[in-house]
Scaffold this motif. Structure first.
Motif, PDB file in Angstrom:
ATOM      1  N   CYS A  63       0.842  -1.198   0.000  1.00  0.00           N
ATOM      2  CA  CYS A  63       0.000   0.000   0.000  1.00  0.00           C
ATOM      3  C   CYS A  63       0.877   1.249   0.000  1.00  0.00           C
ATOM      4  CB  CYS A  63      -0.918  -0.004   1.215  1.00  0.00           C
ATOM      5  SG  CYS A  63      -1.942   1.481   1.364  1.00  0.00           S
ATOM      6  N   PHE A  64       1.912   1.258   0.824  1.00  0.00           N
ATOM      7  CA  PHE A  64       2.815   2.415   0.885  1.00  0.00           C
ATOM      8  C   PHE A  64       3.506   2.630  -0.462  1.00  0.00           C
ATOM      9  CE2 PHE A  64       7.151   4.014   1.572  1.00  0.00           C
ATOM     10  CZ  PHE A  64       6.846   5.277   2.054  1.00  0.00           C
ATOM     11  N   GLN A  65       4.053   1.567  -1.025  1.00  0.00           N
ATOM     12  CA  GLN A  65       4.760   1.696  -2.296  1.00  0.00           C
ATOM     13  C   GLN A  65       3.823   2.108  -3.423  1.00  0.00           C
ATOM     14  OE1 GLN A  65       6.706  -2.126  -2.669  1.00  0.00           O
ATOM     15  NE2 GLN A  65       8.558  -1.371  -1.696  1.00  0.00           N
ATOM     16  N   ASN A  66       2.645   1.515  -3.476  1.00  0.00           N
ATOM     17  CA  ASN A  66       1.681   1.862  -4.523  1.00  0.00           C
ATOM     18  C   ASN A  66       1.191   3.301  -4.372  1.00  0.00           C
ATOM     19  OD1 ASN A  66       1.908  -0.684  -5.638  1.00  0.00           O
ATOM     20  ND2 ASN A  66       0.141  -1.485  -4.548  1.00  0.00           N
ATOM     21  N   SER A  67       0.960   3.732  -3.142  1.00  0.00           N
ATOM     22  CA  SER A  67       0.511   5.111  -2.904  1.00  0.00           C
ATOM     23  C   SER A  67       1.588   6.107  -3.318  1.00  0.00           C
ATOM     24  CB  SER A  67       0.157   5.318  -1.430  1.00  0.00           C
ATOM     25  OG  SER A  67      -0.895   4.484  -1.044  1.00  0.00           O
ATOM     26  N   LEU A  68       2.830   5.806  -2.997  1.00  0.00           N
ATOM     27  CA  LEU A  68       3.941   6.698  -3.360  1.00  0.00           C
ATOM     28  C   LEU A  68       4.120   6.739  -4.875  1.00  0.00           C
ATOM     29  CD1 LEU A  68       6.256   8.527  -2.498  1.00  0.00           C
ATOM     30  CD2 LEU A  68       7.672   6.491  -2.200  1.00  0.00           C
ATOM     31  N   ALA A  69       4.098   5.575  -5.510  1.00  0.00           N
ATOM     32  CA  ALA A  69       4.245   5.518  -6.969  1.00  0.00           C
ATOM     33  C   ALA A  69       3.092   6.247  -7.654  1.00  0.00           C
ATOM     34  CB  ALA A  69       4.305   4.069  -7.437  1.00  0.00           C
ATOM     35  N   LEU A  70       1.878   6.070  -7.162  1.00  0.00           N
ATOM     36  CA  LEU A  70       0.716   6.735  -7.743  1.00  0.00           C
ATOM     37  C   LEU A  70       0.815   8.255  -7.587  1.00  0.00           C
ATOM     38  CD1 LEU A  70      -2.050   6.418  -9.105  1.00  0.00           C
ATOM     39  CD2 LEU A  70      -3.041   6.333  -6.808  1.00  0.00           C
ATOM     40  N   HIS A  71       1.289   8.701  -6.440  1.00  0.00           N
ATOM     41  CA  HIS A  71       1.439  10.145  -6.206  1.00  0.00           C
ATOM     42  C   HIS A  71       2.464  10.746  -7.178  1.00  0.00           C
ATOM     43  CE1 HIS A  71       1.479  13.899  -3.967  1.00  0.00           C
ATOM     44  NE2 HIS A  71       2.786  13.879  -4.106  1.00  0.00           N
ATOM     45  N   ILE A  72       3.581  10.081  -7.339  1.00  0.00           N
ATOM     46  CA  ILE A  72       4.612  10.570  -8.270  1.00  0.00           C
ATOM     47  C   ILE A  72       4.084  10.542  -9.693  1.00  0.00           C
ATOM     48  CG2 ILE A  72       6.906  10.091  -9.231  1.00  0.00           C
ATOM     49  CD1 ILE A  72       7.677   9.063  -6.407  1.00  0.00           C
ATOM     50  N   TRP A  73       3.411   9.467 -10.064  1.00  0.00           N
ATOM     51  CA  TRP A  73       2.866   9.337 -11.412  1.00  0.00           C
ATOM     52  C   TRP A  73       1.833  10.430 -11.700  1.00  0.00           C
ATOM     53  CZ3 TRP A  73      -2.065   7.929 -13.262  1.00  0.00           C
ATOM     54  CH2 TRP A  73      -2.115   7.668 -14.643  1.00  0.00           C
ATOM     55  N   GLU A  74       0.948  10.705 -10.725  1.00  0.00           N
ATOM     56  CA  GLU A  74      -0.066  11.752 -10.891  1.00  0.00           C
ATOM     57  C   GLU A  74       0.604  13.117 -11.078  1.00  0.00           C
ATOM     58  OE1 GLU A  74      -3.402  11.814 -11.085  1.00  0.00           O
ATOM     59  OE2 GLU A  74      -3.610   9.652 -10.988  1.00  0.00           O
ATOM     60  N   PHE A  75       1.658  13.372 -10.332  1.00  0.00           N
ATOM     61  CA  PHE A  75       2.365  14.653 -10.457  1.00  0.00           C
ATOM     62  C   PHE A  75       3.016  14.771 -11.831  1.00  0.00           C
ATOM     63  CE2 PHE A  75       6.014  17.438 -10.096  1.00  0.00           C
ATOM     64  CZ  PHE A  75       5.475  18.536  -9.431  1.00  0.00           C
ATOM     65  N   LEU A  76       3.694  13.710 -12.272  1.00  0.00           N
ATOM     66  CA  LEU A  76       4.372  13.743 -13.574  1.00  0.00           C
ATOM     67  C   LEU A  76       3.365  13.835 -14.722  1.00  0.00           C
ATOM     68  CD1 LEU A  76       7.224  11.121 -13.067  1.00  0.00           C
ATOM     69  CD2 LEU A  76       7.407  13.616 -13.049  1.00  0.00           C
ATOM     70  N   LYS A  77       2.193  13.259 -14.552  1.00  0.00           N
ATOM     71  CA  LYS A  77       1.157  13.289 -15.582  1.00  0.00           C
ATOM     72  C   LYS A  77       0.673  14.724 -15.823  1.00  0.00           C
ATOM     73  CE  LYS A  77      -2.979  11.665 -14.810  1.00  0.00           C
ATOM     74  NZ  LYS A  77      -4.132  10.781 -14.553  1.00  0.00           N
ATOM     75  N   GLN A  78       0.703  15.547 -14.796  1.00  0.00           N
ATOM     76  CA  GLN A  78       0.253  16.931 -14.920  1.00  0.00           C
ATOM     77  C   GLN A  78       1.299  17.834 -15.572  1.00  0.00           C
ATOM     78  OE1 GLN A  78      -0.819  18.149 -10.993  1.00  0.00           O
ATOM     79  NE2 GLN A  78      -2.544  16.747 -10.867  1.00  0.00           N
ATOM     80  N   GLU A  79       2.542  17.394 -15.587  1.00  0.00           N
ATOM     81  CA  GLU A  79       3.615  18.203 -16.161  1.00  0.00           C
ATOM     82  C   GLU A  79       3.610  18.067 -17.685  1.00  0.00           C
ATOM     83  OE1 GLU A  79       5.803  20.271 -14.503  1.00  0.00           O
ATOM     84  OE2 GLU A  79       4.483  19.830 -12.809  1.00  0.00           O
ATOM     85  N   GLN A  80       4.025  19.122 -18.345  1.00  0.00           N
ATOM     86  CA  GLN A  80       4.157  19.102 -19.800  1.00  0.00           C
ATOM     87  C   GLN A  80       5.587  18.666 -20.139  1.00  0.00           C
ATOM     88  OE1 GLN A  80       1.757  19.545 -22.009  1.00  0.00           O
ATOM     89  NE2 GLN A  80       0.277  19.914 -20.366  1.00  0.00           N
ATOM     90  N   ILE A  81       5.756  17.402 -20.440  1.00  0.00           N
ATOM     91  CA  ILE A  81       7.067  16.858 -20.763  1.00  0.00           C
ATOM     92  C   ILE A  81       7.130  16.678 -22.278  1.00  0.00           C
ATOM     93  CG2 ILE A  81       8.650  14.931 -20.467  1.00  0.00           C
ATOM     94  CD1 ILE A  81       7.361  14.475 -17.714  1.00  0.00           C
ATOM     95  N   THR A  82       8.103  17.351 -22.895  1.00  0.00           N
ATOM     96  CA  THR A  82       8.263  17.272 -24.336  1.00  0.00           C
ATOM     97  C   THR A  82       9.518  16.485 -24.655  1.00  0.00           C
ATOM     98  OG1 THR A  82       7.357  19.506 -24.406  1.00  0.00           O
ATOM     99  CG2 THR A  82       8.267  18.640 -26.440  1.00  0.00           C
ATOM    100  N   VAL A  83       9.378  15.498 -25.537  1.00  0.00           N
ATOM    101  CA  VAL A  83      10.513  14.658 -25.918  1.00  0.00           C
ATOM    102  C   VAL A  83      10.592  14.573 -27.438  1.00  0.00           C
ATOM    103  CG1 VAL A  83      10.514  13.282 -23.806  1.00  0.00           C
ATOM    104  CG2 VAL A  83       9.119  12.562 -25.727  1.00  0.00           C
ATOM    105  N   THR A  84      11.772  14.243 -27.946  1.00  0.00           N
ATOM    106  CA  THR A  84      11.963  14.120 -29.389  1.00  0.00           C
ATOM    107  C   THR A  84      11.755  12.694 -29.879  1.00  0.00           C
ATOM    108  OG1 THR A  84      14.331  13.798 -29.088  1.00  0.00           O
ATOM    109  CG2 THR A  84      13.554  16.064 -29.480  1.00  0.00           C
ATOM    110  N   GLN A  85      11.762  11.739 -28.948  1.00  0.00           N
ATOM    111  CA  GLN A  85      11.522  10.341 -29.310  1.00  0.00           C
ATOM    112  C   GLN A  85      10.710   9.681 -28.213  1.00  0.00           C
ATOM    113  OE1 GLN A  85      15.169   8.105 -29.588  1.00  0.00           O
ATOM    114  NE2 GLN A  85      16.136   9.243 -27.947  1.00  0.00           N
ATOM    115  N   ASP A  86      10.042   8.593 -28.552  1.00  0.00           N
ATOM    116  CA  ASP A  86       9.244   7.869 -27.569  1.00  0.00           C
ATOM    117  C   ASP A  86      10.152   7.268 -26.505  1.00  0.00           C
ATOM    118  OD1 ASP A  86       7.076   8.507 -29.079  1.00  0.00           O
ATOM    119  OD2 ASP A  86       6.788   6.503 -29.915  1.00  0.00           O
ATOM    120  N   ILE A  87       9.679   7.303 -25.260  1.00  0.00           N
ATOM    121  CA  ILE A  87      10.465   6.750 -24.152  1.00  0.00           C
ATOM    122  C   ILE A  87       9.602   5.755 -23.394  1.00  0.00           C
ATOM    123  CG2 ILE A  87      11.598   7.257 -21.966  1.00  0.00           C
ATOM    124  CD1 ILE A  87      12.288   9.973 -23.051  1.00  0.00           C
ATOM    125  N   THR A  88      10.125   4.577 -23.239  1.00  0.00           N
ATOM    126  CA  THR A  88       9.542   3.571 -22.359  1.00  0.00           C
ATOM    127  C   THR A  88      10.695   3.052 -21.506  1.00  0.00           C
ATOM    128  OG1 THR A  88       7.918   2.963 -24.023  1.00  0.00           O
ATOM    129  CG2 THR A  88       8.277   1.404 -22.229  1.00  0.00           C
TER     130      THR A  88
END
Length: 158
Positions: A63-88
């Protein structure tokens, strides 16, 4: 009869060695305890208030790890990240959590491509930690302790 008393008296004299109590110093007890002590595991993992109601240790950790990962993911999702190539990529984040509940990003492991395409990714992750809800530290033997852990985050930018 006299022989029996003599024999009994003789056995009493010899058996006195069996009643001697070996004294153990407090330092010996401490050394034995330190050898048996598991330094890598905690009694209770760090948690958020949303995870406090979970009783099973492993489920609480998840629960702790999933909550932390979800919080970071939600924050990064709101940011405008521009890249020149696809990243996985899977970024491995290494954290330290103080016994006062202060979470700090210590290290990130990612591919060179991810680092070149998103040079401010570490700053963004650190910034996301500023808006975390209160983190309750790990507990070992009833005391709050420092903890270090890793968390993988999957980054997928198109």
């Amino acid at each position: 009869m006299r022989f029996i008393f003599t024999l009994l008296f003789f056995f009493l004299l010899i058996s006195c060695d069996f009643f001697k109590v070996k004294k153990t110093s407090s330092q010996d007890i401490l050394n034995e305890e330190l050898k048996a002590f598991n330094w890598t595991d905690v009694d209770e993992y760090p948690s958020f208030s949303s995870c406090d109601s979970i009783a099973v240790k492993q489920d609480r950790k998840n629960c702790f790890q999933n909550s932390l990962a979800l919080h970071i993911w939600e924050f990064l999702k709101q940011e405008q990240i521009t890249v020149t190539q696809d990243i996985t990529d899977t970024i491995v984040l290494k954290f330290n959590l103080s016994k006062d509940g202060i979470l700090k990003l210590v290290d990130t492991k990612m591919t060179i491509t991810t680092r070149n395409e998103i040079p401010n990714i570490e700053a963004l992750i650190t910034q996301s930690l500023d808006s975390l809800p209160q983190v309750y530290p790990a507990i070992k033997r009833g005391q709050h302790v420092n903890a270090a852990f890793s968390l993988p985050i999957i980054i997928n930018v198109d």
